[in-house]
Design a protein around this motif. Structure first.
Motif, PDB file in Angstrom:
ATOM      1  N   THR A 103       0.832  -1.207   0.000  1.00  0.00           N
ATOM      2  CA  THR A 103       0.000   0.000   0.000  1.00  0.00           C
ATOM      3  C   THR A 103       0.866   1.256   0.000  1.00  0.00           C
ATOM      4  OG1 THR A 103      -1.782  -1.143   1.171  1.00  0.00           O
ATOM      5  CG2 THR A 103      -1.792   1.259   1.254  1.00  0.00           C
ATOM      6  N   LEU A 104       1.948   1.243   0.794  1.00  0.00           N
ATOM      7  CA  LEU A 104       2.868   2.386   0.796  1.00  0.00           C
ATOM      8  C   LEU A 104       3.461   2.605  -0.594  1.00  0.00           C
ATOM      9  CD1 LEU A 104       4.825   1.883   4.150  1.00  0.00           C
ATOM     10  CD2 LEU A 104       3.053   3.585   3.672  1.00  0.00           C
TER      11      LEU A 104
ATOM     12  N   GLY B 102       0.870   4.027  -2.924  1.00  0.00           N
ATOM     13  CA  GLY B 102       0.611   5.423  -2.595  1.00  0.00           C
ATOM     14  C   GLY B 102       1.678   6.350  -3.149  1.00  0.00           C
TER      15      GLY B 102
ATOM     16  N   ILE C 100      -3.112  12.472  -0.433  1.00  0.00           N
ATOM     17  CA  ILE C 100      -2.713  11.124  -0.847  1.00  0.00           C
ATOM     18  C   ILE C 100      -1.880  10.440   0.226  1.00  0.00           C
ATOM     19  CG2 ILE C 100      -1.312   9.827  -2.508  1.00  0.00           C
ATOM     20  CD1 ILE C 100      -2.170  11.812  -4.649  1.00  0.00           C
TER      21      ILE C 100
ATOM     22  N   THR D 156      -2.890   7.114   2.318  1.00  0.00           N
ATOM     23  CA  THR D 156      -1.984   5.967   2.209  1.00  0.00           C
ATOM     24  C   THR D 156      -1.549   5.466   3.581  1.00  0.00           C
ATOM     25  OG1 THR D 156      -1.149   6.736   0.065  1.00  0.00           O
ATOM     26  CG2 THR D 156       0.214   5.183   1.279  1.00  0.00           C
TER      27      THR D 156
ATOM     28  N   ALA E  97      -2.446   1.914   5.151  1.00  0.00           N
ATOM     29  CA  ALA E  97      -1.288   1.040   5.377  1.00  0.00           C
ATOM     30  C   ALA E  97      -1.123   0.661   6.841  1.00  0.00           C
ATOM     31  CB  ALA E  97      -0.021   1.725   4.877  1.00  0.00           C
TER      32      ALA E  97
ATOM     33  N   ALA F  78      -4.589  -1.512   1.392  1.00  0.00           N
ATOM     34  CA  ALA F  78      -5.597  -1.012   0.461  1.00  0.00           C
ATOM     35  C   ALA F  78      -6.588  -2.116   0.112  1.00  0.00           C
ATOM     36  CB  ALA F  78      -4.935  -0.486  -0.803  1.00  0.00           C
TER      37      ALA F  78
END
Length: 415
Positions: A202-203, A206, A248, A252, A256, A261
Motif C-alpha cells: 500500500t505504501l 501510494g 494522498i 496511504t 497502510a 488497500a
C-alpha cells in the motif's frame, strides 16, 4: 528640461507591514481569486474537507481511525462505481433510474450461477457484466433510436429488473459466494516485504500514485502554457500540489496502518483514471459533453448523437453490473431488497459533485467527490448515532444546497 523622479521611488512600507506580510497577503489574494474563478470545481472539494474536519472533531477522532477509513471505502465503493456511470449519463443530458434494480438483478444472477449451478466465479463475473451490457444497450437503443425519454425507459427498467430479481431469488436471500468473488467486496492486497508496521504494498502504491498525479499536473500545466492558455499562478499551483500530496499521503498511511488497500479501491482507482482520461482527452468524451451542452450544434458538427447516447447507457449497464457484483460480494449473499435507492445515491453524488441539470457539465472526479461527501455524511452520522430519519433529511438538504449552488453559479456567470 528637468525630470521628476520622485514618483519612481517606492514608498516606504508602513510599520508592521514588511515584505513577508505583503507576500502572504498576495498569496491569499491569488488563492481567493483562483477559488472564485473555479468555484464549481473546488467548491465541493472544500465542502468535503470541511465535513471531514467537523466529523473528526464531533466524533472525537473516530472518523479518521484507520479501520473506519477502510470501512468507509468498502461501504461506499459500489455507489462510487455507479456515480461514475451516472455522471456520464447526466453530462449527456439524460437520467437513469434503473441502476439500483439492475444492481440487484446482476447480484441475483451471480448467486444463481455460482451457488445453485456451481459455475466458476470468473466466468460468472464475465456473464454478469455481459448481462449488464445487454440491459444497458436495450435501454440505450430505445432512448437513442426510438426517441423515448430516458426517464420513462429507465423507470420501466427499474420495475422490470426488480421483478426479475424477485423471480430469480424466489423472494429469498441466496449465498454464500465463492471466496474469490467475496474478495472483490471485502478483500485486501496481500502482505509483501519485511515487517515495517505498515502495509508495504500500500505504501508503494501510494508513492506511485503521488508521483503520477504530480507528473500529470505538471504536464497539463506545461501543455496549457504551450497553447497559450490561462494557467493558475505559480504560488497557487504549488499550493494545489501540496494539498494533493498531503491528501494522498494521509490516506496511504491510514490504509497502510490497518490491513492495507482494499482490492475494490484498486478497481475504483483504475476506473477513475480510465474514465477521467476518456472524458478529458478522447473524442468520445468530447462528444458526450457536446450532445449534453448543445445537441443541435453537436449534430451540425457531425457528432453521431444517437450512437453516443446508446454507448453511454450501455456503459452504465456494465458499471451497474459491476456494482451489483461488488455489493453482493460484500454482503456475501444476493437479496431481493439489494440496491434499493442506489439510483438516488448515484444521482445525488453526481449533482453534489458538480453535474448540471441541463447537461454538458461535470467530471468523473466530481462524481467521486460527491459520493465521498455522502459517504462521510452517512459514516459520520452513524458514528454520532443520528437516527435514519434525520440522516435522510440532512442528505436531502445537502442535495438541495448543491443544486441551488449550481443555479446560483450559472446566474452569476451569466450576469
Amino acid at each position: 528640461m528637468s525630470t521628476d523622479v520622485t514618483d519612481k521611488v517606492p514608498a516606504a512600507a508602513p510599520p508592521g507591514k514588511g515584505s513577508g506580510s505583503s507576500s502572504g497577503e498576495g498569496l491569499l489574494h491569488l488563492v481567493l481569486n483562483g477559488l472564485r474563478r473555479n468555484m464549481r470545481q473546488y467548491g465541493m472539494l472544500i465542502a468535503l474537507g470541511l465535513l471531514i474536519v467537523l466529523f473528526q472533531v464531533w466524533t472525537g477522532g473516530d472518523l479518521l481511525l484507520p479501520r473506519n477509513v477502510s470501512n468507509l471505502v468498502l461501504q461506499n465503493s459500489y455507489i462510487l462505481i455507479l456515480a461514475i456511470g451516472m455522471m456520464l449519463v447526466i453530462i449527456a443530458g439524460h437520467i437513469d433510474l434503473s441502476v439500483g434494480s439492475l444492481t440487484a438483478f446482476t447480484g441475483a444472477f451471480a448467486a444463481v450461477l455460482t451457488v445453485q449451478h456451481g459455475v466458476a466465479w470468473p466466468l460468472a463475473l464475465l456473464l454478469c457484466l455481459a448481462i449488464g451490457a445487454v440491459a444497458g444497450a436495450a435501454q440505450g437503443y430505445m432512448i437513442a433510436y426510438f426517441g423515448i425519454p430516458s426517464f420513462i425507459v429507465t423507470l420501466a427498467g427499474m420495475l422490470i429488473f426488480r421483478g426479475l430479481t424477485e423471480m430469480f431469488l424466489e423472494g429469498q436471500t441466496l449465498g454464500p459466494f465463492p471466496d474469490g468473488l467475496q474478495k472483490m467486496g471485502n478483500g485486501f492486497l496481500p502482505e509483501v516485504g519485511p515487517d515495517t508496521n505498515y502495509h508495504n504494498l500500500t505504501l508503494l502504491l501510494g508513492l506511485v500514485l503521488l508521483a503520477s498525479v504530480v507528473w500529470q499536473e505538471v504536464r497539463d500545466r506545461g501543455r496549457q502554457k504551450e497553447f497559450s492558455l490561462e494557467v493558475a499562478p505559480t504560488n497557487l499551483f504549488l499550493l494545489k500540489l501540496v494539498a494533493i500530496a498531503a491528501a494522498i499521503l494521509t490516506l496511504t498511511l491510514l490504509l497502510a496502518s490497518y490491513k492495507g488497500a482494499p482490492i475494490i479501491l484498486i478497481i475504483l482507482g483504475a476506473l477513475v483514471v480510465g474514465y477521467g482520461y476518456v472524458m478529458r482527452n478522447a473524442v468520445f468524451g468530447r462528444h458526450i459533453y457536446a450532445i449534453g451542452g448543445n445537441l443541435p450544434a453537436a449534430k451540425l458538427s457531425g457528432v453521431k448523437d444517437k450512437k453516443v447516447t446508446f454507448l453511454v447507457f450501455l456503459n452504465m449497464g456494465v458499471l451497474a453490473a459491476l456494482a451489483g457484483l461488488v455489493v453482493a460480494a460484500r454482503l456475501n449473499a444476493a437479496s431481493p431488497k439489494a440496491g434499493l435507492n442506489f439510483e438516488l445515491e448515484a444521482i445525488a453524488s453526481s449533482f453534489i459533485g458538480g453535474a448540471s441539470m441541463s447537461g454538458g457539465v461535470g467530471t468523473v472526479l466530481g462524481a467521486i467527490i460527491g459520493g465521498l461527501v455522502l459517504g462521510v455524511l452517512n459514516n459520520g452520522m452513524n458514528l454520532l448515532s443520528v437516527g435514519t430519519d434525520w440522516q435522510q433529511v440532512i442528505k436531502g438538504l445537502a442535495l438541495l444546497a448543491a443544486v441551488g449552488f449550481d443555479v446560483w453559479n450559472k446566474r452569476k456567470s451569466g450576469s
